[in-house]
Scaffold this motif. Structure first.
Motif, PDB file in Angstrom:
ATOM      1  N   PHE A  93      24.755  44.177  35.328  1.00  0.00           N
ATOM      2  CA  PHE A  93      25.376  44.069  36.640  1.00  0.00           C
ATOM      3  C   PHE A  93      26.125  42.747  36.773  1.00  0.00           C
ATOM      4  O   PHE A  93      27.294  42.715  37.174  1.00  0.00           O
ATOM      5  N   TYR A  94      25.435  41.633  36.379  1.00  0.00           N
ATOM      6  CA  TYR A  94      26.086  40.329  36.574  1.00  0.00           C
ATOM      7  C   TYR A  94      27.274  40.151  35.634  1.00  0.00           C
ATOM      8  O   TYR A  94      28.308  39.591  36.040  1.00  0.00           O
ATOM      9  N   ILE A  95      27.133  40.650  34.391  1.00  0.00           N
ATOM     10  CA  ILE A  95      28.265  40.508  33.458  1.00  0.00           C
ATOM     11  C   ILE A  95      29.465  41.303  33.967  1.00  0.00           C
ATOM     12  O   ILE A  95      30.594  40.795  34.047  1.00  0.00           O
ATOM     13  N   ALA A  96      29.217  42.573  34.372  1.00  0.00           N
ATOM     14  CA  ALA A  96      30.332  43.406  34.847  1.00  0.00           C
ATOM     15  C   ALA A  96      30.940  42.830  36.124  1.00  0.00           C
ATOM     16  O   ALA A  96      32.162  42.847  36.302  1.00  0.00           O
ATOM     17  N   GLY A  97      30.075  42.279  36.996  1.00  0.00           N
ATOM     18  CA  GLY A  97      30.602  41.680  38.223  1.00  0.00           C
ATOM     19  C   GLY A  97      31.476  40.482  37.934  1.00  0.00           C
ATOM     20  O   GLY A  97      32.550  40.318  38.528  1.00  0.00           O
ATOM     21  N   SER A  98      31.044  39.617  36.976  1.00  0.00           N
ATOM     22  CA  SER A  98      31.870  38.458  36.637  1.00  0.00           C
ATOM     23  C   SER A  98      33.195  38.889  36.035  1.00  0.00           C
ATOM     24  O   SER A  98      34.243  38.315  36.344  1.00  0.00           O
TER      25      SER A  98
END
Lengths: 102, 174
Positions: free
Chosen positions: B4-9
């Protein structure tokens, strides 16, 4: 697998919405303004999906489908308007279309 | 969680690239990346069908539509230079600062309220379909009307009007 906090999804949606808003405000090219509106609509859909996933209800995803439909209709009409403006004014500057002449 | 955090960044970075490009096609390529990253976010949040729709409709149809219009307009290198001239740093600062202030307030409000976590994100397309054609069926019908008006509006606005000018008046026109 650790659960994702709801705040993270909502903050991501907020950041994306703000980026789209900044782009609408600073651009003069009318196609870029349309692209920025798409970014903002997408961010709103992300917020709906996040909220729907939090309460395990289908309503968020239903709202996303409606947003998708609206974005598709909006972009087709917007691009037709852009073509018409470009043919009449020979520019993509949004300031050039500030006079109403019938 | 990590996805989630990688895709959001990736989505945020790609969107920043979109709003700072001068060349329209480069901006659209970054926009596709942004939409794909948001599709991954949807998948992680437990909406796989919406992820597929995001890829098909946003990254597929809408971006291709914009690319077709850019090809029809036949923009050249001058338009890139003009875009660089239009988007000055001075113009950027005011709206950006005010928007960042509003975003900071929004983040503060969201992070101070207790709103829980997404526990078991699994909501298949069947539940969405049942809800869409159950309580929301009026919305489906209204979407149909909206798409119909979109078709009619796009056809009417996109039509090239043939200008008929009498040959005696042609001299006055130019």
């Amino acid at each position: 697998m650790k659960p994702i906090p709801v705040e993270a999804g909502l903050i991501l949606a907020g950041i994306l919405f703000m980026l789209g808003l900044i782009s609408v405000l600073i651009r003069r090219n009318i196609i870029f303004m349309l692209i920025s509106v798409e970014i903002m609509l997408n961010a709103a859909g992300l917020a709906f999906i996040t909220a729907g996933a939090r309460w395990v209800q289908a309503d968020g995803q239903v709202m996303f489908i409606f947003i998708l439909t609206m974005a598709a209709a909006e972009v087709s009409v917007g691009l037709a308007l852009i073509l018409q403006i470009y043919h009449q004014l020979k520019t993509l500057d949004s300031d050039a279309a500030n006079k109403m002449r019938g | 969680m990590v996805t989630f955090y990688i895709a959001g960044s990736v989505a945020v970075l790609a969107t920043i690239m979109v709003i700072t490009r001068y060349n329209m096609i480069h901006a659209l390529l970054y926009l596709v990346i942004s939409f794909l990253a948001i599709a991954i976010v949807f998948h992680v949040l437990g909406a796989p069908f919406m992820a597929a729709l995001e890829v098909i409709v946003y990254a597929g149809a809408i971006v291709v539509l914009i690319i077709f219009v850019i090809m029809m307009l036949n923009l050249k290198q001058e338009s890139v230079d003009q875009e660089r001239q239009w988007m000055s740093k001075k113009l950027l600062i005011g709206p950006a600062i005010l928007s960042v202030i509003l975003l900071a307030e929004l983040i503060y409000i969201i992070s101070t309220t207790e709103s829980g976590a997404i526990e078991q994100p699994a909501l298949d397309a069947k539940a969405v379909g049942l809800s869409l054609y159950g309580p929301y069926v009026i919305g489906v019908e209204l979407s149909g009307i909206l798409l119909m008006s979109g078709i009619v509006g796009a056809y009417h606005l996109g039509r090239q009007k043939k200008k008929v000018v009498h040959r005696f008046l042609e001299a006055q026109e130019h």
